[in-house]
Design a protein around this motif. Sequence first.
Motif, PDB file in Angstrom:
ATOM      1  N   THR A   4       0.850  -1.201   0.000  1.00  0.00           N
ATOM      2  CA  THR A   4       0.000   0.000   0.000  1.00  0.00           C
ATOM      3  C   THR A   4       0.880   1.244   0.000  1.00  0.00           C
ATOM      4  O   THR A   4       1.739   1.407   0.870  1.00  0.00           O
ATOM      5  CB  THR A   4      -0.917   0.027   1.227  1.00  0.00           C
ATOM      6  N   ALA A   5       0.669   2.114  -0.980  1.00  0.00           N
ATOM      7  CA  ALA A   5       1.529   3.283  -1.156  1.00  0.00           C
ATOM      8  C   ALA A   5       1.219   4.389  -0.155  1.00  0.00           C
ATOM      9  O   ALA A   5       0.052   4.649   0.157  1.00  0.00           O
ATOM     10  CB  ALA A   5       1.388   3.823  -2.567  1.00  0.00           C
ATOM     11  N   VAL A   6       2.277   5.030   0.317  1.00  0.00           N
ATOM     12  CA  VAL A   6       2.180   6.208   1.185  1.00  0.00           C
ATOM     13  C   VAL A   6       3.059   7.301   0.573  1.00  0.00           C
ATOM     14  O   VAL A   6       4.278   7.134   0.474  1.00  0.00           O
ATOM     15  CB  VAL A   6       2.658   5.914   2.621  1.00  0.00           C
ATOM     16  N   ASN A   7       2.462   8.385   0.107  1.00  0.00           N
ATOM     17  CA  ASN A   7       3.223   9.478  -0.499  1.00  0.00           C
ATOM     18  C   ASN A   7       3.853  10.362   0.570  1.00  0.00           C
ATOM     19  O   ASN A   7       3.211  10.716   1.560  1.00  0.00           O
ATOM     20  CB  ASN A   7       2.330  10.326  -1.398  1.00  0.00           C
ATOM     21  N   LEU A   8       5.101  10.735   0.331  1.00  0.00           N
ATOM     22  CA  LEU A   8       5.815  11.634   1.237  1.00  0.00           C
ATOM     23  C   LEU A   8       5.866  13.056   0.698  1.00  0.00           C
ATOM     24  O   LEU A   8       6.045  14.002   1.465  1.00  0.00           O
ATOM     25  CB  LEU A   8       7.243  11.121   1.460  1.00  0.00           C
ATOM     26  N   TRP A  59      12.709  11.814  -4.186  1.00  0.00           N
ATOM     27  CA  TRP A  59      12.978  10.378  -4.170  1.00  0.00           C
ATOM     28  C   TRP A  59      13.165   9.927  -2.732  1.00  0.00           C
ATOM     29  O   TRP A  59      13.898  10.556  -1.970  1.00  0.00           O
ATOM     30  CB  TRP A  59      14.236  10.074  -4.974  1.00  0.00           C
ATOM     31  N   ALA A  60      12.514   8.854  -2.364  1.00  0.00           N
ATOM     32  CA  ALA A  60      12.726   8.226  -1.058  1.00  0.00           C
ATOM     33  C   ALA A  60      13.747   7.116  -1.241  1.00  0.00           C
ATOM     34  O   ALA A  60      13.567   6.238  -2.084  1.00  0.00           O
ATOM     35  CB  ALA A  60      11.418   7.664  -0.508  1.00  0.00           C
ATOM     36  N   LYS A  61      14.813   7.151  -0.456  1.00  0.00           N
ATOM     37  CA  LYS A  61      15.916   6.211  -0.650  1.00  0.00           C
ATOM     38  C   LYS A  61      16.030   5.265   0.535  1.00  0.00           C
ATOM     39  O   LYS A  61      15.397   4.227   0.576  1.00  0.00           O
ATOM     40  CB  LYS A  61      17.209   6.986  -0.861  1.00  0.00           C
ATOM     41  N   GLY A  62      16.864   5.611   1.519  1.00  0.00           N
ATOM     42  CA  GLY A  62      17.096   4.715   2.639  1.00  0.00           C
ATOM     43  C   GLY A  62      15.913   4.656   3.597  1.00  0.00           C
ATOM     44  O   GLY A  62      15.142   5.602   3.722  1.00  0.00           O
ATOM     45  N   ILE A  63      15.791   3.527   4.295  1.00  0.00           N
ATOM     46  CA  ILE A  63      14.702   3.356   5.258  1.00  0.00           C
ATOM     47  C   ILE A  63      15.200   2.599   6.478  1.00  0.00           C
ATOM     48  O   ILE A  63      16.067   1.722   6.386  1.00  0.00           O
ATOM     49  CB  ILE A  63      13.505   2.610   4.620  1.00  0.00           C
ATOM     50  N   TYR A  64      14.647   2.951   7.609  1.00  0.00           N
ATOM     51  CA  TYR A  64      14.939   2.262   8.867  1.00  0.00           C
ATOM     52  C   TYR A  64      13.677   2.293   9.717  1.00  0.00           C
ATOM     53  O   TYR A  64      13.034   3.338   9.851  1.00  0.00           O
ATOM     54  CB  TYR A  64      16.086   2.942   9.618  1.00  0.00           C
ATOM     55  N   ILE A  65      13.319   1.149  10.282  1.00  0.00           N
ATOM     56  CA  ILE A  65      12.167   1.062  11.173  1.00  0.00           C
ATOM     57  C   ILE A  65      12.694   0.859  12.586  1.00  0.00           C
ATOM     58  O   ILE A  65      13.464  -0.066  12.848  1.00  0.00           O
ATOM     59  CB  ILE A  65      11.231  -0.095  10.793  1.00  0.00           C
ATOM     60  N   SER A  66      12.275   1.719  13.498  1.00  0.00           N
ATOM     61  CA  SER A  66      12.667   1.612  14.901  1.00  0.00           C
ATOM     62  C   SER A  66      11.399   1.658  15.746  1.00  0.00           C
ATOM     63  O   SER A  66      10.722   2.689  15.811  1.00  0.00           O
ATOM     64  CB  SER A  66      13.612   2.751  15.286  1.00  0.00           C
ATOM     65  N   GLY A  67      11.064   0.539  16.370  1.00  0.00           N
ATOM     66  CA  GLY A  67       9.805   0.481  17.102  1.00  0.00           C
ATOM     67  C   GLY A  67       8.651   0.681  16.146  1.00  0.00           C
ATOM     68  O   GLY A  67       8.522  -0.021  15.143  1.00  0.00           O
ATOM     69  N   ASN A  68       7.811   1.661  16.431  1.00  0.00           N
ATOM     70  CA  ASN A  68       6.693   1.979  15.546  1.00  0.00           C
ATOM     71  C   ASN A  68       6.977   3.148  14.621  1.00  0.00           C
ATOM     72  O   ASN A  68       6.079   3.626  13.919  1.00  0.00           O
ATOM     73  CB  ASN A  68       5.445   2.301  16.387  1.00  0.00           C
ATOM     74  N   ASP A  69       8.222   3.613  14.618  1.00  0.00           N
ATOM     75  CA  ASP A  69       8.591   4.783  13.824  1.00  0.00           C
ATOM     76  C   ASP A  69       9.234   4.391  12.506  1.00  0.00           C
ATOM     77  O   ASP A  69      10.100   3.515  12.457  1.00  0.00           O
ATOM     78  CB  ASP A  69       9.552   5.679  14.602  1.00  0.00           C
ATOM     79  N   VAL A  70       8.812   5.064  11.430  1.00  0.00           N
ATOM     80  CA  VAL A  70       9.332   4.831  10.092  1.00  0.00           C
ATOM     81  C   VAL A  70      10.200   6.015   9.694  1.00  0.00           C
ATOM     82  O   VAL A  70       9.717   7.141   9.575  1.00  0.00           O
ATOM     83  CB  VAL A  70       8.186   4.660   9.073  1.00  0.00           C
ATOM     84  N   TYR A  71      11.482   5.765   9.501  1.00  0.00           N
ATOM     85  CA  TYR A  71      12.436   6.798   9.089  1.00  0.00           C
ATOM     86  C   TYR A  71      12.843   6.548   7.644  1.00  0.00           C
ATOM     87  O   TYR A  71      13.201   5.429   7.272  1.00  0.00           O
ATOM     88  CB  TYR A  71      13.689   6.756   9.960  1.00  0.00           C
ATOM     89  N   ILE A  72      12.799   7.589   6.822  1.00  0.00           N
ATOM     90  CA  ILE A  72      13.148   7.471   5.413  1.00  0.00           C
ATOM     91  C   ILE A  72      14.024   8.656   5.021  1.00  0.00           C
ATOM     92  O   ILE A  72      13.701   9.804   5.322  1.00  0.00           O
ATOM     93  CB  ILE A  72      11.890   7.430   4.525  1.00  0.00           C
ATOM     94  N   ALA A  73      15.142   8.371   4.341  1.00  0.00           N
ATOM     95  CA  ALA A  73      16.040   9.420   3.860  1.00  0.00           C
ATOM     96  C   ALA A  73      15.861   9.607   2.367  1.00  0.00           C
ATOM     97  O   ALA A  73      15.578   8.660   1.638  1.00  0.00           O
ATOM     98  CB  ALA A  73      17.485   9.049   4.168  1.00  0.00           C
ATOM     99  N   TRP A 123      12.322  11.758   6.599  1.00  0.00           N
ATOM    100  CA  TRP A 123      10.953  11.806   7.081  1.00  0.00           C
ATOM    101  C   TRP A 123      10.813  10.838   8.249  1.00  0.00           C
ATOM    102  O   TRP A 123      11.253   9.695   8.177  1.00  0.00           O
ATOM    103  CB  TRP A 123       9.978  11.411   5.982  1.00  0.00           C
ATOM    104  N   LYS A 124      10.225  11.305   9.330  1.00  0.00           N
ATOM    105  CA  LYS A 124       9.881  10.431  10.446  1.00  0.00           C
ATOM    106  C   LYS A 124       8.367  10.361  10.497  1.00  0.00           C
ATOM    107  O   LYS A 124       7.689  11.359  10.738  1.00  0.00           O
ATOM    108  CB  LYS A 124      10.432  10.963  11.771  1.00  0.00           C
ATOM    109  N   ASN A 125       7.846   9.194  10.196  1.00  0.00           N
ATOM    110  CA  ASN A 125       6.398   8.987  10.152  1.00  0.00           C
ATOM    111  C   ASN A 125       5.711  10.017   9.257  1.00  0.00           C
ATOM    112  O   ASN A 125       4.636  10.521   9.567  1.00  0.00           O
ATOM    113  CB  ASN A 125       5.815   9.022  11.567  1.00  0.00           C
ATOM    114  N   GLY A 126       6.367  10.317   8.145  1.00  0.00           N
ATOM    115  CA  GLY A 126       5.799  11.223   7.156  1.00  0.00           C
ATOM    116  C   GLY A 126       6.110  12.682   7.357  1.00  0.00           C
ATOM    117  O   GLY A 126       5.816  13.503   6.473  1.00  0.00           O
TER     118      GLY A 126
END
Length: 358
Positions: free
Chosen positions: A74-78, A86-100, A110-113
């Motif tokens: 399911t797509a989520v636009n940033l 462009w969304a490149k790197g990603i890291y999930i920590s707990g319930n938080d979504v981090y994207i570089a 982006w942290k949780n958008g």
Amino acid sequence: MFNANYEVNMISNNLFLKTAAILGGCLFLVCSCSKGDDPANEGNSSNSDNKEETVYITGMDNKETVAKYWKNGTAVNLTDGNDYAWAKGIYISGNDVYIAGFEGKIAKYWKNGNAVILSDLTKDTDASSIFVSGKDIYVAGREESDNKNGYNFIAKYWKNGIAVNLTDGNKYAEANSVYVVGNDVYVAGSEDSTAKYWKNGKEMALAGGETATDICVSEGNVYVAVEERIGNSDICIAKYWKNGQVFALTDGTKDAEVHSVYVSGNDVYVAGGESTSSNSYYKYVAKYWKNGQEVILTDGGNDAMAMDIWVSKNNVYVVGYENSMTTGKAVAKYWKNGTATSLSDGTKNASAHSIFIK
């Protein structure tokens, strides 16, 4: 090496061409150790065999390149598409979504958008990789240099938004991947067409390599994905390094790219692609190598590339793109154990860059 306008145009033309003639290096669309694995969990996928997997994949979509990620498809636009992103790197920590990634010429994560700007808005910047260690957020990327003698960039990373320069800006450089173990910060990239990695800011040159696209550390061993150019040709050899020892994945008869390295137990996985012929630099077969043995994901009929890889519960996930036979547009895809799933419909150009499985 990354030029957003150039790469968007290449996607629009359905040709992911080599940019060597322009920037003097091997192509890597967006290269990073985006998975940012927790070292404590490496090789221990069996501990979560009874838990449901959540699959996060970053990338871009649409003509104006909307930065986005997909959660279980399911797509989520940033971003809103008003500027290339462009969304490149990603890291999930707990319930938080981090994207570089980037929007326009601005490095962000982006942290949780919610966007956090890393640059001062006066220079061209780009973020390629992100890693979260405790409360600290590390982002690797590059920033335009004040040196006006050429189109130079500084390789750098940001720790909690504070920049740490790895090069002086007198030569073209960039940081493509960041990986943190305890108090040690590892960054992979290149300077002046030489593959390098930095440990706590101390430079380690990788002899023979032109760019280091990804880095990870497992049980004290340092693994780096590297591309090496053959002389002055347009052909690169796909390689990886373990503690400085080189392992060639291709023989140099065709151009090859590597974008990701992943270690699970005693197994080393490297994702990338190889050209369909010695005279073809625009049509690539997506593939990965497990302990040096190639696994082919596409048939070579359409340009394709594997951008990242993750192993979970003995399943091998690979993300990337493949051009559509019907529309000619790049389709964002992932492969699970070799079976492809499309994330976009092929009506507009799209690409998947990195994956994180929780």
